[in-house]
Each structure stands twice: as C-alpha cells, then as structure tokens.
Design an enzyme around this catalytic site. Structure first.
Site, PDB file in Angstrom:
ATOM      1  N   GLU A  16     -37.566 -12.706  51.807  1.00 42.22           N
ATOM      2  CA  GLU A  16     -36.607 -13.301  50.868  1.00 42.22           C
ATOM      3  C   GLU A  16     -37.095 -13.013  49.456  1.00 42.22           C
ATOM      4  OE1 GLU A  16     -33.455 -14.958  50.905  1.00 42.22           O
ATOM      5  OE2 GLU A  16     -33.906 -14.463  48.815  1.00 42.22           O
TER       6      GLU A  16
ATOM      7  N   CYS B  63     -25.999 -21.054  49.755  1.00 45.72           N
ATOM      8  CA  CYS B  63     -25.561 -22.418  50.071  1.00 45.72           C
ATOM      9  C   CYS B  63     -26.459 -23.454  49.407  1.00 45.72           C
ATOM     10  CB  CYS B  63     -25.531 -22.613  51.588  1.00 45.72           C
ATOM     11  SG  CYS B  63     -25.276 -24.318  52.067  1.00 45.72           S
TER      12      CYS B  63
ATOM     13  N   CYS C 194     -22.846 -24.380  48.209  1.00 45.23           N
ATOM     14  CA  CYS C 194     -22.347 -25.635  48.794  1.00 45.23           C
ATOM     15  C   CYS C 194     -23.069 -26.890  48.288  1.00 45.23           C
ATOM     16  CB  CYS C 194     -22.503 -25.611  50.315  1.00 45.23           C
ATOM     17  SG  CYS C 194     -22.217 -24.011  51.058  1.00 45.23           S
TER      18      CYS C 194
ATOM     19  N   LYS D  22     -23.010 -27.554  44.423  1.00 47.65           N
ATOM     20  CA  LYS D  22     -21.581 -27.745  44.121  1.00 47.65           C
ATOM     21  C   LYS D  22     -21.133 -29.142  44.510  1.00 47.65           C
ATOM     22  CE  LYS D  22     -18.906 -27.416  47.166  1.00 47.65           C
ATOM     23  NZ  LYS D  22     -18.352 -26.219  47.761  1.00 47.65           N
TER      24      LYS D  22
ATOM     25  N   TYR E 282     -37.061 -25.813  53.549  1.00 48.30           N
ATOM     26  CA  TYR E 282     -36.780 -24.539  54.241  1.00 48.30           C
ATOM     27  C   TYR E 282     -38.077 -23.798  54.533  1.00 48.30           C
ATOM     28  CZ  TYR E 282     -31.766 -24.521  54.533  1.00 48.30           C
ATOM     29  OH  TYR E 282     -30.481 -24.805  54.918  1.00 48.30           O
TER      30      TYR E 282
ATOM     31  N   TYR F 288     -11.513 -20.563  46.487  1.00 45.95           N
ATOM     32  CA  TYR F 288     -12.358 -21.743  46.670  1.00 45.95           C
ATOM     33  C   TYR F 288     -13.126 -22.100  45.393  1.00 45.95           C
ATOM     34  CZ  TYR F 288     -12.508 -21.793  51.896  1.00 45.95           C
ATOM     35  OH  TYR F 288     -12.242 -21.881  53.231  1.00 45.95           O
TER      36      TYR F 288
ATOM     37  N   GLU G 279     -12.594 -25.361  43.015  1.00 46.26           N
ATOM     38  CA  GLU G 279     -13.629 -26.407  43.036  1.00 46.26           C
ATOM     39  C   GLU G 279     -14.227 -26.614  41.646  1.00 46.26           C
ATOM     40  OE1 GLU G 279     -16.313 -25.318  46.218  1.00 46.26           O
ATOM     41  OE2 GLU G 279     -15.080 -26.356  47.699  1.00 46.26           O
TER      42      GLU G 279
ATOM     43  N   HIS H 209      -7.314 -48.972  60.885  1.00 42.15           N
ATOM     44  CA  HIS H 209      -6.470 -49.465  59.818  1.00 42.15           C
ATOM     45  C   HIS H 209      -7.270 -50.303  58.834  1.00 42.15           C
ATOM     46  CE1 HIS H 209      -2.632 -50.463  58.065  1.00 42.15           C
ATOM     47  NE2 HIS H 209      -2.951 -51.736  58.058  1.00 42.15           N
TER      48      HIS H 209
ATOM     49  N   GLU I  31      -5.642 -42.548  59.689  1.00 45.81           N
ATOM     50  CA  GLU I  31      -4.806 -43.073  60.781  1.00 45.81           C
ATOM     51  C   GLU I  31      -3.421 -42.413  60.788  1.00 45.81           C
ATOM     52  OE1 GLU I  31      -3.497 -47.197  60.653  1.00 45.81           O
ATOM     53  OE2 GLU I  31      -3.764 -47.226  58.476  1.00 45.81           O
TER      54      GLU I  31
HETATM   55  P1  NDP Z   1     -12.024 -16.164  47.139  1.00 47.22           P
HETATM   56  O1  NDP Z   1     -11.944 -14.902  47.885  1.00 47.22           O
HETATM   57  O2  NDP Z   1     -11.809 -17.452  47.818  1.00 47.22           O
HETATM   58  O3  NDP Z   1     -11.020 -16.108  45.908  1.00 47.22           O
HETATM   59  C1  NDP Z   1     -11.041 -15.063  44.985  1.00 47.22           C
HETATM   60  C2  NDP Z   1      -9.945 -15.309  43.983  1.00 47.22           C
HETATM   61  O4  NDP Z   1     -10.047 -14.371  42.925  1.00 47.22           O
HETATM   62  C3  NDP Z   1      -8.565 -15.130  44.586  1.00 47.22           C
HETATM   63  O5  NDP Z   1      -7.714 -16.072  44.014  1.00 47.22           O
HETATM   64  C4  NDP Z   1      -8.191 -13.721  44.157  1.00 47.22           C
HETATM   65  O6  NDP Z   1      -6.812 -13.532  44.023  1.00 47.22           O
HETATM   66  C5  NDP Z   1      -8.826 -13.652  42.804  1.00 47.22           C
HETATM   67  N1  NDP Z   1      -9.168 -12.277  42.421  1.00 47.22           N
HETATM   68  C6  NDP Z   1      -9.791 -11.338  43.149  1.00 47.22           C
HETATM   69  N2  NDP Z   1      -9.935 -10.202  42.449  1.00 47.22           N
HETATM   70  C7  NDP Z   1      -9.386 -10.436  41.236  1.00 47.22           C
HETATM   71  C8  NDP Z   1      -9.208  -9.645  40.084  1.00 47.22           C
HETATM   72  N3  NDP Z   1      -9.644  -8.384  40.016  1.00 47.22           N
HETATM   73  N4  NDP Z   1      -8.583 -10.196  39.018  1.00 47.22           N
HETATM   74  C9  NDP Z   1      -8.136 -11.471  39.054  1.00 47.22           C
HETATM   75  N5  NDP Z   1      -8.274 -12.270  40.139  1.00 47.22           N
HETATM   76  C10 NDP Z   1      -8.899 -11.754  41.208  1.00 47.22           C
HETATM   77  O7  NDP Z   1     -13.450 -16.088  46.427  1.00 47.22           O
HETATM   78  P2  NDP Z   1     -14.354 -17.172  45.708  1.00 47.22           P
HETATM   79  O8  NDP Z   1     -15.117 -16.390  44.710  1.00 47.22           O
HETATM   80  O9  NDP Z   1     -13.558 -18.316  45.263  1.00 47.22           O
HETATM   81  O10 NDP Z   1     -15.301 -17.666  46.877  1.00 47.22           O
HETATM   82  C11 NDP Z   1     -15.982 -16.717  47.707  1.00 47.22           C
HETATM   83  C12 NDP Z   1     -16.082 -17.244  49.102  1.00 47.22           C
HETATM   84  O11 NDP Z   1     -17.063 -18.251  49.155  1.00 47.22           O
HETATM   85  C13 NDP Z   1     -14.817 -17.905  49.622  1.00 47.22           C
HETATM   86  O12 NDP Z   1     -13.938 -16.982  50.171  1.00 47.22           O
HETATM   87  C14 NDP Z   1     -15.324 -18.881  50.631  1.00 47.22           C
HETATM   88  O13 NDP Z   1     -15.344 -18.261  51.892  1.00 47.22           O
HETATM   89  C15 NDP Z   1     -16.716 -19.195  50.153  1.00 47.22           C
HETATM   90  N6  NDP Z   1     -16.748 -20.554  49.587  1.00 47.22           N
HETATM   91  C16 NDP Z   1     -16.538 -21.611  50.410  1.00 47.22           C
HETATM   92  C17 NDP Z   1     -16.535 -22.888  49.916  1.00 47.22           C
HETATM   93  C18 NDP Z   1     -16.289 -24.050  50.830  1.00 47.22           C
HETATM   94  O14 NDP Z   1     -16.411 -23.892  52.031  1.00 47.22           O
HETATM   95  N7  NDP Z   1     -15.891 -25.204  50.310  1.00 47.22           N
HETATM   96  C19 NDP Z   1     -16.755 -23.167  48.495  1.00 47.22           C
HETATM   97  C20 NDP Z   1     -16.933 -21.990  47.722  1.00 47.22           C
HETATM   98  C21 NDP Z   1     -16.935 -20.739  48.258  1.00 47.22           C
HETATM   99  P3  NDP Z   1      -5.855 -13.092  45.246  1.00 47.22           P
HETATM  100  O15 NDP Z   1      -5.686 -14.290  46.112  1.00 47.22           O
HETATM  101  O16 NDP Z   1      -4.602 -12.686  44.552  1.00 47.22           O
HETATM  102  O17 NDP Z   1      -6.536 -11.968  45.931  1.00 47.22           O
END
Ligand code: NDP
Length: 450
Positions: free
Chosen positions: A35, A43, A48, A51, A99, A177, A181, A435, A440
């Site tokens: 690493e 995470c 996660c 956040k 870890y 996401y 968030e 309740h 529910e």
């Molecule tokens: P996501 O893939 O969820 O979202 C990316 C966003 O950026 C989309 O809205 C996309 O638009 C937009 N986008 C992509 N390329 C461009 C561009 N060139 N110009 C403008 N907008 C763009 O990625 P995130 O970065 O939000 O998160 C990465 C991953 O991390 C997530 O997919 C998720 O799996 C994980 N994650 C999970 C969480 C949880 O479980 N709570 C919390 C945070 C992250 P479009 O939809 O139009 O493609």
C-alpha cells in the site's frame, strides 16, 4: 512447483485488498499486501467514513433550528470547521491503526510502498524483488476531472476532506453520488451551494420518481440545483473563482468541487506490460472469478470498474480468497445490491428502477407513498418522505424498494434482506409494522398507485 515468496501478493490495502488478504491468510496462504498511500483505501480515508462523519455534522443546523418548536431554546449556534476536520482526521488515523493490526494479526506482511508487476510471478516493491504464485490487483479508483479550461482550480473529493478553510460559496460539478452528498454537506454546514449538472435530471441510474422527488427536497433545503448546464471555463479572480456556464451565466464561488466520476487506478502498475487486458478507461478486464487475461493475476473492487461500492468490494475479496485457498468455486450474486446516498434526506434503494422493472416484469404493480414524517408535524419543517415498492404481479415477489427520507439507508438495509430472501407482497402485508416509524409504511402499502 516453483517456490514463491508468497501464495498471494495483493496490491492495494483498501476495502477489497484488506478483506482478500485477511481471508486468504486465515485459510493458510502466505500473503503480503503493498500500500503506497493509506491503509483502508478510499472508503476509510477519503470516502464513506469521513463523508458520513461530515454528513452527521451537517445535520446539526436543522436540529438546532427545529429544537425551538420542541420547546428548547438554543443560543446562537456557530460552526468551527477546523474542529470537525481535525476530529474526523483523528478518527481516520485511529482506523488506519486498526487496519494495520487487522493485517499484522492475520500474519499478512505489509509493504508501505508502490508495487509494480515486472513479470507474471514477480513484483518490484520497496527496491526489492518478490515473487508470488498469485497477484491480486485491488488498487481502487481515482477522481476523474473533465478537460475544462481552469479545471486545475477545482478540487476533488480527496481534498474536500482536508480543506484549510471552510468556503462561503461552493460550486459542485457533477450529479452523481459524490456531488449530491457533498451538496448536502456544504449546504448543511452553512455554505451557499450550487450544483451544476449537465443532464436534464441528476442521479442517472436511480429511479426517476425518486430523482424528481429528491431534487425538490434538496432545493427546499436551499441548494441551487442547476440542470442542463456545463462549465465552459473556471477563472481565478481575487481569491475566488468565476465559472462561465453554458447558459451564458456566471457563478462566483470560493471553492469548486469536481465530482464527475472515478476511474480505475492502474497507473505504473506494470500489469498491461505483462499481458493483462484493460478496458478503455483502464479498468482490469476480469471474468466472473476475477481472473484477468493472465491466469495468475486477479483484480477486484473499483479497479474492475464494476459497482464502486465498498461492501461489493469486500464481498469480492472474500469470494476470491475462498475460491483460491478455500477449495470453493462460486461466483458472487450481483442481484439486488442495496445502496444509499447520504444526501438530505437520504436515498435508499434496492432492486431495479420502475422503468427497468417494467421491462423485466410485464405485469408490474407500483405502490407509492409520500408523506410528512411525524417529526416535522411539530417542527413544521418542509421535508417529505417518499417510499416505493415494486411488485411482480405474476409471482407476487417484491422486486424493488426505493425510499427518500431520514435514515433511508438504515431502513433499506432490512428491506434488502427480505427481497434477497424472496419475500412476496403477501409477506410484507403480513408483517406487523413498528409504530410510529417511517419504515412501517413499507408494510402498510395497500393500494397500488399504478
Ligand atoms: P458518479 O459516476 O456517481 O457520477 C458522476 C457524475 O458526473 C454524473 O452525474 C455524470 O453525469 C457527471 N459527469 C461525468 N463526466 C462529466 C463531464 N465530463 N462533465 C460534466 N459532468 C460529468 O461518480 P461520483 O464521482 O459521484 O462517485 C463515484 C462512485 O463512487 C459512485 O459511482 C459510487 O459508486 C461511489 N460512491 C458511493 C457512495 C455511497 O455508496 N453512498 C458515496 C460516494 C461515492 P452523467 O450522469 O450525465 O454521466
């Protein structure tokens, strides 16, 4: 059989790599993990965990405001960003230590260095050559930024966790996401927050009813959601930033957060050079047993460009090590993976969206309810919840549940067990509610909306 230094050499000690290492070592394999950055990966360090701690912090403003209607007088609350940031960092450092003990207690050798594959059974790490029967690539993903003039002025989620100062005005680019968030976090902590999304409605991939509903809720909380807009340029102006937008307007902020997705992290790993096939975005191509085009090199977690969710990565790590060292030969079931977005209020979801379910199940019953949660009948806060159950009429199986509301992540986790166990709508109906809760509602939905 050649005598290798290790049975398994894991590159990357994130959620996937740590779990694979521990399970493999527990099954008697000689394991090492390299690493180069931080134990626990995205995470634990910049994902996660920190956040969610920030999400907790961002809720207090509303709690203080609502307190008055419940009889409490709270003197004017103020927020100290550096205290939150540093307390969060202290907790992350504690987790890094945990870890480390998890790995060393399992007899896994840790190399705090970059590892590069130099041959199919050989790696270079920390100036040394080590050999391994199997190599596992679990290097995760890294934030990706679009090529916009001035994008170097934007930060990614990596930096958002360590900001020297809390911004007064923030623009967030993206509608996934992380963007959603962080919009809740920044806004809840007091920043004027603008979210800029290129499409007609953010959170592509989620249920469209849920997406529309949460857009209304987030706007109610004061976030300026702007859809169908892209950023043409970012300029630095006297300590702040000016964004030129595609609709001809400008947006002046103190911080720009780019949250436009994460791509597999395969830089300088040497795997392509030894014959590992990669996708166009760098993701390692693997089969359902996580085997790459080089038979003794495997990959799991974000680097295979699948679900990008910690619990999925952990399951992949367990599955792979049990297959390699536990005499098993099974594949993971990727159906009905629950997930939550910790925006305000939360989104929790399991199973297909309504549109996807309509294609899979010709006779789909949709149960839906929107309501004001009990707490807000007294707080008078304009916050509503939404719940949705999708039922296949032919089998009566509940195939999906979607929710917007406080603690949706906690609630949907339990519903996901029921769906995984094959619960029918009749089983939901026969379940007695608790309740008064929001949850529910899931067992009292009687008449289909569609
Ligand atoms: P996501 O893939 O969820 O979202 C990316 C966003 O950026 C989309 O809205 C996309 O638009 C937009 N986008 C992509 N390329 C461009 C561009 N060139 N110009 C403008 N907008 C763009 O990625 P995130 O970065 O939000 O998160 C990465 C991953 O991390 C997530 O997919 C998720 O799996 C994980 N994650 C999970 C969480 C949880 O479980 N709570 C919390 C945070 C992250 P479009 O939809 O139009 O493609």
């Amino acid at each position: 059989m050649p005598d290798y230094d290790y049975d398994l050499f894991v590159i990357g000690a994130g959620s996937a790599g740590v779990r694979a290492s521990r399970i493999a070592a527990g099954l008697g394999a000689r394991v090492a993990v390299a690493e180069e950055r931080y134990l626990g990966g995205t995470c634990v360090n910049v994902g996660c965990i920190p956040k969610k701690l920030f999400v907790y912090a961002s809720h207090f403003e509303e709690e203080f405001a609502d307190a008055e209607r419940f009889g409490w007088d709270v003197s004017r609350p103020s927020f100290d960003w550096s205290r939150l940031r540093d307390n969060k960092t202290a907790e992350i450092q504690r987790l890094n230590g945990i870890y480390e003990s998890l790995l060393t207690d399992a007899d896994v050798d840790i190399y705090s260095a970059h590892a590069r594959v130099v041959d199919v059974h050989e790696l270079e790490v920390d100036g040394k050559r080590v050999s391994a029967d199997n190599i596992l690539v679990a290097t995760g993903s890294w934030p990706e930024a679009p090529e916009i003039p001035g994008i170097e002025h934007a930060i990614t989620s990596n930096e958002a966790f360590y900001l020297p100062e809390f911004p007064r005005r923030v623009a967030i680019i993206g509608g996934g996401y992380i963007a959603v968030e962080f919009a809740g976090i920044f806004s809840g902590l007091g920043a004027e927050t603008t979210l800029l999304y290129r499409g007609a409605l953010f959170l592509r991939g989620f249920d469209s009813g849920i997406r529309e509903f949460i857009a209304g809720e987030i706007r109610n909380k004061g976030v300026d959601l702007r859809f169908q807009v892209t950023v043409n340029r970012i300029e630095k102006t006297n300590g702040s930033y000016r964004l030129d937008l595609s609709d001809g307007t400008q947006c002046d902020v103190d911080l720009v957060l780019c949250a436009t997705g994460r791509t597999p992290h395969v830089e300088a790993l040497g795997i392509a050079e030894v014959g590992v096939d990669l996708k166009d975005n760098g993701g390692v191509l693997v089969d359902e047993f996580y085997q790459s085009s080089v038979p003794n090199i495997y990959a799991i977690g974000d680097v295979i460009d699948g679900f990008q969710l910690t619990p999925v990565a952990i399951h992949e790590g367990m599955r792979l090590s049990k297959n390699l060292f536990g005499g098993e030969h099974a594949v993971l079931d990727y159906d009905a993976i629950p997930t939550a977005i910790f925006c305000q209020p939360n989104i929790g979801t399991v199973g297909p969206t309504e549109d996807e379910a309509r294609e899979r199940y010709p006779k789909l019953r949709v149960y839906e309810s929107t309501f004001r949660p009990l707490k807000h009948t007294v707080s008078l806060r304009e916050e509503r919840a939404m719940m949705k159950l999708l039922v296949d009429e032919e089998s009566d199986l509940v195939v999906a549940a979607h929710m917007v509301g406080a603690e949706a992540g906690e609630i949907i986790q339990g519903i996901a067990v029921a769906i995984k166990a094959g619960a029918t709508k009749a089983v939901f109906d026969a379940t007695v509610g608790i309740h008064p809760t929001s949850a529910e509602e899931f067992v009292t939905l009687r008449e289909p909306a569609r």
